[in-house]
Design a protein around this motif. Structure first.
Motif, PDB file in Angstrom:
ATOM      1  N   ILE A  88     -13.249   9.819  -4.797  1.00 54.48           N
ATOM      2  CA  ILE A  88     -11.889  10.215  -4.460  1.00 54.48           C
ATOM      3  C   ILE A  88     -11.552  11.518  -5.173  1.00 54.48           C
ATOM      4  N   LEU A  89     -11.203  12.536  -4.417  1.00 55.84           N
ATOM      5  CA  LEU A  89     -10.794  13.813  -4.989  1.00 55.84           C
ATOM      6  C   LEU A  89      -9.287  13.855  -5.242  1.00 55.84           C
ATOM      7  N   CYS A  90      -8.535  13.227  -4.378  1.00 56.52           N
ATOM      8  CA  CYS A  90      -7.092  13.097  -4.565  1.00 56.52           C
ATOM      9  C   CYS A  90      -6.643  11.880  -3.780  1.00 56.52           C
ATOM     10  N   GLY A  91      -6.145  10.867  -4.480  1.00 60.82           N
ATOM     11  CA  GLY A  91      -5.847   9.600  -3.833  1.00 60.82           C
ATOM     12  C   GLY A  91      -4.406   9.170  -3.967  1.00 60.82           C
ATOM     13  N   ASN A  92      -4.074   8.138  -3.210  1.00 61.26           N
ATOM     14  CA  ASN A  92      -2.719   7.575  -3.190  1.00 61.26           C
ATOM     15  C   ASN A  92      -1.690   8.566  -2.658  1.00 61.26           C
ATOM     16  N   ILE A  93      -2.107   9.509  -1.822  1.00 67.04           N
ATOM     17  CA  ILE A  93      -1.169  10.486  -1.258  1.00 67.04           C
ATOM     18  C   ILE A  93      -0.276   9.782  -0.246  1.00 67.04           C
ATOM     19  N   PRO A  94       1.045   9.816  -0.446  1.00 64.78           N
ATOM     20  CA  PRO A  94       1.926   9.133   0.494  1.00 64.78           C
ATOM     21  C   PRO A  94       2.308  10.002   1.687  1.00 64.78           C
ATOM     22  N   THR A  95       2.281   9.393   2.874  1.00 65.37           N
ATOM     23  CA  THR A  95       2.930   9.963   4.050  1.00 65.37           C
ATOM     24  C   THR A  95       3.818   8.859   4.623  1.00 65.37           C
ATOM     25  N   SER A  96       4.554   9.155   5.670  1.00 66.47           N
ATOM     26  CA  SER A  96       5.522   8.174   6.149  1.00 66.47           C
ATOM     27  C   SER A  96       4.869   6.921   6.709  1.00 66.47           C
ATOM     28  N   GLY A 123       0.794  -1.224   0.000  1.00 66.73           N
ATOM     29  CA  GLY A 123       0.000   0.000   0.000  1.00 66.73           C
ATOM     30  C   GLY A 123       0.819   1.263   0.000  1.00 66.73           C
ATOM     31  N   VAL A 124       2.139   1.143  -0.010  1.00 66.92           N
ATOM     32  CA  VAL A 124       3.003   2.320  -0.035  1.00 66.92           C
ATOM     33  C   VAL A 124       3.013   2.901  -1.445  1.00 66.92           C
ATOM     34  N   THR A 125       2.847   4.208  -1.536  1.00 69.96           N
ATOM     35  CA  THR A 125       2.800   4.876  -2.836  1.00 69.96           C
ATOM     36  C   THR A 125       3.899   5.927  -2.932  1.00 69.96           C
ATOM     37  N   THR A 126       4.063   6.465  -4.129  1.00 64.09           N
ATOM     38  CA  THR A 126       4.976   7.576  -4.366  1.00 64.09           C
ATOM     39  C   THR A 126       4.192   8.726  -4.990  1.00 64.09           C
ATOM     40  N   ASN A 127       4.829   9.856  -5.153  1.00 62.24           N
ATOM     41  CA  ASN A 127       4.164  11.001  -5.772  1.00 62.24           C
ATOM     42  C   ASN A 127       3.645  10.684  -7.169  1.00 62.24           C
ATOM     43  N   ALA A 128       4.339   9.804  -7.883  1.00 69.87           N
ATOM     44  CA  ALA A 128       3.926   9.452  -9.242  1.00 69.87           C
ATOM     45  C   ALA A 128       2.610   8.689  -9.267  1.00 69.87           C
ATOM     46  N   ASP A 129       2.201   8.112  -8.140  1.00 72.06           N
ATOM     47  CA  ASP A 129       0.962   7.331  -8.075  1.00 72.06           C
ATOM     48  C   ASP A 129      -0.257   8.182  -7.728  1.00 72.06           C
ATOM     49  N   VAL A 130      -0.042   9.426  -7.345  1.00 73.60           N
ATOM     50  CA  VAL A 130      -1.139  10.280  -6.888  1.00 73.60           C
ATOM     51  C   VAL A 130      -2.045  10.641  -8.063  1.00 73.60           C
TER      52      VAL A 130
END
Length: 228
Positions: free
Chosen positions: A205-213, A55-62
């Motif tokens: 979903i308005l903005c998804g896959n946002i990564p945090t630590s 489930g870990v994402t990066t900025n490119a997945d947003v």
């Protein structure tokens, strides 16, 4: 999450759902943000097998129509700024989530609890979703809710999944079980998932896959409500 908080949250949800029953059909304010110009970020993808499993994402997945409303570069609230921080701290600078951050701050210890989790998914209602709840309840009842940490904590915990998912993982799972108890139904596609609460109200979903630590965040257009 600590067990006493979880038990209190489950009890609070039943009472709160009666209070908020009128809100499901009144969260129409979300449509304005959903119609924002498409994000310049790439759509969600299975670009890395690790994302699908952890489930870990990066900025490119947003992805999502409101992602371009976030600050850019390294500014507070930007993807670059939020990524290294735990979820409650990261959300505190996100301009889409100022009401949510205020609500979390009114529940003693909740921000620290969210920050200390190892791997979670957070469905984060954007400001307009809370505006719709306030309109449905009236200002006095809405302020009473914000002043009741037990009820408010139960409601907010219904938006947190004790497992980390990206969009592809959510759609594959089909349902999630929340920290406060109760479930959510996941529909749609990895590029456009939907989240249906216990009352049958469906959030987009308005903005998804946002990564945090420690979390993957999905900004949604409704406040979610449990079945009972």
């Amino acid at each position: 999450m600590k067990k006493p908080f979880r038990i209190a949250a489950i009890g609070a949800l039943a009472a709160l759902t009666v209070t908020l029953a009128a809100c499901g059909s009144s969260s129409t304010g979300a449509g304005t943000t959903a119609s924002a110009p498409a994000s310049a970020s790439a759509p969600a993808s299975a670009s890395a097998s690790a994302a699908a499993s952890s489930g870990v994402t990066t900025n490119a997945d947003v992805f999502g129509p409101a992602c371009n409303m976030l600050p850019q570069g390294d500014a507070p609230g930007s993807l670059n700024n939020m990524g290294p921080q735990p979820v409650a701290t990261a959300a505190s600078t996100n301009p889409l989530l100022t009401t949510l951050v205020t609500a979390v701050g009114k529940v003693p210890g909740l921000a620290d609890t969210l920050n200390s989790q190892k791997a979670i998914t957070v469905f984060a209602p954007y400001n307009g979703a809370f505006d719709a709840v306030q309109t449905a309840l009236g200002s006095q009842a809405f302020n009473d809710l914000l002043a009741n940490p037990t009820q408010l904590g139960g409601l907010l915990s219904y938006h947190v999944v004790p497992q980390r998912y990206d969009a592809k993982g959510l759609v594959a799972a089909g349902t999630t079980t929340e920290l406060a108890g109760g479930t959510l139904k996941i529909g749609g596609t990895p590029e456009a998932p939907t989240v249906t609460d216990g009352k049958g109200n469906t959030a987009n979903i308005l903005c998804g896959n946002i990564p945090t630590s420690n979390a993957t965040v999905f900004v949604i257009d409704k406040v979610l409500m449990p079945a009972s």
